[in-house]
Design a protein around this motif. Structure first.
Motif, mmCIF file in Angstrom:
data_model
loop_
_atom_site.group_PDB
_atom_site.id
_atom_site.type_symbol
_atom_site.label_atom_id
_atom_site.label_comp_id
_atom_site.label_asym_id
_atom_site.label_seq_id
_atom_site.Cartn_x
_atom_site.Cartn_y
_atom_site.Cartn_z
ATOM 1 N N ALA A 68 0.826 -1.206 0.000
ATOM 2 C CA ALA A 68 0.000 0.000 0.000
ATOM 3 C C ALA A 68 0.864 1.261 0.000
ATOM 4 O O ALA A 68 2.084 1.198 0.148
ATOM 5 N N GLY A 69 0.206 2.407 -0.167
ATOM 6 C CA GLY A 69 0.902 3.682 -0.257
ATOM 7 C C GLY A 69 1.913 3.929 0.862
ATOM 8 O O GLY A 69 3.069 4.278 0.576
ATOM 9 N N PRO A 70 1.513 3.778 2.129
ATOM 10 C CA PRO A 70 2.467 4.040 3.210
ATOM 11 C C PRO A 70 3.715 3.168 3.122
ATOM 12 O O PRO A 70 4.819 3.621 3.449
ATOM 13 N N SER A 71 3.540 1.921 2.673
ATOM 14 C CA SER A 71 4.706 1.050 2.548
ATOM 15 C C SER A 71 5.609 1.536 1.425
ATOM 16 O O SER A 71 6.838 1.577 1.561
ATOM 17 N N LEU A 72 4.993 1.951 0.315
ATOM 18 C CA LEU A 72 5.781 2.461 -0.811
ATOM 19 C C LEU A 72 6.590 3.693 -0.373
ATOM 20 O O LEU A 72 7.780 3.828 -0.664
ATOM 21 N N LYS A 73 5.920 4.563 0.368
ATOM 22 C CA LYS A 73 6.580 5.776 0.859
ATOM 23 C C LYS A 73 7.738 5.428 1.794
ATOM 24 O O LYS A 73 8.826 6.007 1.716
ATOM 25 N N ALA B 192 -11.276 -18.480 -7.892
ATOM 26 C CA ALA B 192 -11.042 -18.509 -9.342
ATOM 27 C C ALA B 192 -11.933 -17.523 -10.103
ATOM 28 O O ALA B 192 -12.663 -17.899 -11.015
ATOM 29 N N PRO B 193 -11.882 -16.231 -9.745
ATOM 30 C CA PRO B 193 -12.690 -15.249 -10.467
ATOM 31 C C PRO B 193 -12.320 -15.228 -11.948
ATOM 32 O O PRO B 193 -11.203 -15.595 -12.317
ATOM 33 N N ARG B 194 -13.272 -14.798 -12.786
ATOM 34 C CA ARG B 194 -13.033 -14.774 -14.239
ATOM 35 C C ARG B 194 -12.026 -13.703 -14.631
ATOM 36 O O ARG B 194 -11.418 -13.765 -15.701
ATOM 37 N N ALA B 195 -11.875 -12.677 -13.784
ATOM 38 C CA ALA B 195 -10.862 -11.643 -14.000
ATOM 39 C C ALA B 195 -10.681 -10.912 -12.679
ATOM 40 O O ALA B 195 -11.519 -11.016 -11.776
ATOM 41 N N ILE B 196 -9.572 -10.177 -12.569
ATOM 42 C CA ILE B 196 -9.301 -9.371 -11.382
ATOM 43 C C ILE B 196 -8.995 -7.953 -11.845
ATOM 44 O O ILE B 196 -8.108 -7.758 -12.684
ATOM 45 N N ALA B 197 -9.757 -6.978 -11.332
ATOM 46 C CA ALA B 197 -9.481 -5.571 -11.635
ATOM 47 C C ALA B 197 -8.709 -4.960 -10.467
ATOM 48 O O ALA B 197 -9.032 -5.215 -9.309
ATOM 49 N N ILE B 198 -7.701 -4.181 -10.804
ATOM 50 C CA ILE B 198 -6.890 -3.538 -9.766
ATOM 51 C C ILE B 198 -6.828 -2.039 -10.020
ATOM 52 O O ILE B 198 -6.364 -1.604 -11.075
ATOM 53 N N GLY B 199 -7.320 -1.257 -9.058
ATOM 54 C CA GLY B 199 -7.240 0.188 -9.132
ATOM 55 C C GLY B 199 -6.613 0.752 -7.870
ATOM 56 O O GLY B 199 -6.000 0.037 -7.091
ATOM 57 N N GLY B 200 -6.776 2.059 -7.680
ATOM 58 C CA GLY B 200 -6.234 2.711 -6.496
ATOM 59 C C GLY B 200 -4.996 3.519 -6.816
ATOM 60 O O GLY B 200 -4.340 3.309 -7.845
ATOM 61 N N GLY B 201 -4.675 4.463 -5.923
ATOM 62 C CA GLY B 201 -3.611 5.424 -6.166
ATOM 63 C C GLY B 201 -2.265 4.820 -6.518
ATOM 64 O O GLY B 201 -1.532 5.370 -7.345
ATOM 65 N N VAL B 202 -1.914 3.685 -5.921
ATOM 66 C CA VAL B 202 -0.574 3.130 -6.143
ATOM 67 C C VAL B 202 -0.419 2.572 -7.561
ATOM 68 O O VAL B 202 0.654 2.655 -8.153
ATOM 69 N N VAL B 203 -1.505 2.024 -8.120
ATOM 70 C CA VAL B 203 -1.365 1.403 -9.451
ATOM 71 C C VAL B 203 -1.825 2.304 -10.593
ATOM 72 O O VAL B 203 -1.544 2.004 -11.763
ATOM 73 N N GLU B 204 -2.506 3.408 -10.255
ATOM 74 C CA GLU B 204 -3.032 4.284 -11.307
ATOM 75 C C GLU B 204 -1.936 4.659 -12.299
ATOM 76 O O GLU B 204 -0.859 5.099 -11.909
#
Lengths: 295, 295
Positions: free
Chosen positions: B189-194, B230-242
């Motif tokens: 997450a963001g704090p870890s990246l920082k 086993a979802p058909r797809a995984i969406a990833i959003g949020g400030g770190v990946v934008e």
């Protein structure tokens, strides 16, 4: 004599298959065992049993609870087959269609652990729960995960025994899973226990340090299960944990410690429990599937 | 002008709340933002918006998608409240009952990420899927996991951002989660990246080695999600990946390598994808919840 309907269940195991004819909730009318050899031989014997029972007793539905991995994607042309097993001859063996055709009744197919989880919800350690998990720790680590009353099922069935978890500090055992090394199965299943302790295996004491490593891996698996679906309880069976009450106690303590108050396990214990159906969980799992077969 | 019904949605965020009035599928009739200060002030402002919209437009149901953790156990007396947040004043704040009473229509309450997952299934990157996951990597790591069309929900909602995963060999960062140290949130997450890169943060290049650690933790989370449901797809959003397309590519490659052929991701790529609704995923998540509100 009850007039409630009869159900046929087949548990397909790695070494033997159990066919059961049951009048629910608890009358077992017939039970036969077939060794698991080649698909031709084993499925042929099971087909004959189903045909005979059909003539002699009749039954309203069939459930098949199989060792895995199996193909459960209804869009797949291989639906109802064993997939990537190392068992000779069984790769791509079409189990569901053959047995369903022999039975000629509504039928349902799932993994042995999903069946066992559903049976524990109906009659065992998970009664009344819509969210429940059943773990078996034996030759492998299998997980049946029931969410909102149904097994998890996207493009594949639950395979949580193969997640890769944080390691117990100081435990450098490389793991015994041929696919993932130190996944939960590679750290906690029978082959890993054997590799870890060698000739000490038959005399393992409860305070042997190896149990700490086994409990840790299972506790991390439970941590992931709780975070994924927060089941109301988790039942753990299978050869490695049988009669090892100390192990289940340890897993529950480690799980609570690992969650560290971020999530609180539901009150009323134990949260981690033995399955109530014992050796019958497998075939009764198949009966539970039969009861859910689409009309 | 369409005659399809109006729905009200409230996204409760850590810094601001968005109220939206929508005629589905895509007509946004009104949208207002309220800063998240004290529960009294913020919920009071939202109540006034809901009351005003009720008089001016009318709407048939209300959805509330909230930051968490929240109490979703219908057997709990705290149902519909924020639970263990560090946000001053919000611990045990009763969100659902207050807003539902102001709206006086059928209402549904869930986490922001479950709402976003349901919205992506209705209108975005998961259209037509019964099994789907939405991950946000920002201040924390949140996961909405949809199984058989419904969010996972046992005694708690999905918290998969807090599982403890196998570490990237050589990555000794202790993690920044106050509960678990090096859980996925603590690693990615963001704090870890920082904490990992300090003053380099604003100028981070795509080939900075820190992305390897972030991608690894997210890939291990995806590995667990795939094994669980086993979802058909995984969406990833949020400030770190934008805007970090390279990161999603890397996660998908690492995920496939981690599964190591034991499970095959569905054909048709990418499996790991950006959410299609972008910044609207939150409030549209609330609208998706409103559409599912019990009559």
């Amino acid at each position: 004599m009850s007039s409630s309907p009869l159900f046929a269940g087949i548990e397909l195991g790695g070494t033997k298959c159990v066919a059961i004819l049951a009048r629910v909730p608890d009358e077992i009318v017939a039970r036969e065992t077939v060794p698991t050899t080649s698909p031709e031989e084993t499925l042929g014997a099971l087909e004959r049993i189903l045909t005979r029972w059909k003539l002699e007793h009749g039954y309203s539905a069939l459930g098949i609870a199989s060792f895995g991995p199996v193909e459960l994607d209804p869009e797949s042309t291989n639906y109802g087959s064993i997939t990537s097993t190392p068992k000779p001859g069984w790769r791509n063996a079409d189990v569901f269609q053959r047995l369903r055709q022999a039975a000629c009744v509504p039928a349902k197919f799932d993994t042995d652990v999903n069946g066992a989880a559903l049976a524990e919800i109906r009659w065992g350690s998970g009664q009344g729960f819509a969210d429940f998990a059943y773990i078996t720790v034996g030759t492998g680590v299998g997980v049946g995960l029931i969410v909102n009353g149904l097994p998890t099922r996207g493009f594949a069935h639950c395979e949580l025994g193969h997640i890769r978890v944080a390691r117990l500090p100081g435990d450098a055992f490389p793991g015994s899973c041929p696919y993932h090394g130190d996944c939960v199965e590679g750290l906690a299943a029978g082959p890993s226990l054997k590799a870890r302790v060698g000739p000490r295996l038959p005399q393992l004491q409860h305070d042997d340090p190896v149990w700490e490593s086994v409990a840790w891996a299972i506790a991390q698996l439970c941590h992931a299960i709780v975070c994924a679906a927060a089941p109301r309880a988790i039942a753990i069976g299978g050869g490695v944990v049988e009669n090892q009450l100390h192990l289940l106690d340890r897993v529950e303590r480690m799980l609570a410690k690992s969650l560290n108050g971020y999530m609180q396990l539901p009150p009323g214990s134990p949260y981690i429990r033995f399955p109530a159906l014992g050796a019958n969980a497998g075939p009764l799992g198949a009966v539970a599937l039969a009861m859910d077969a689409p009309k």
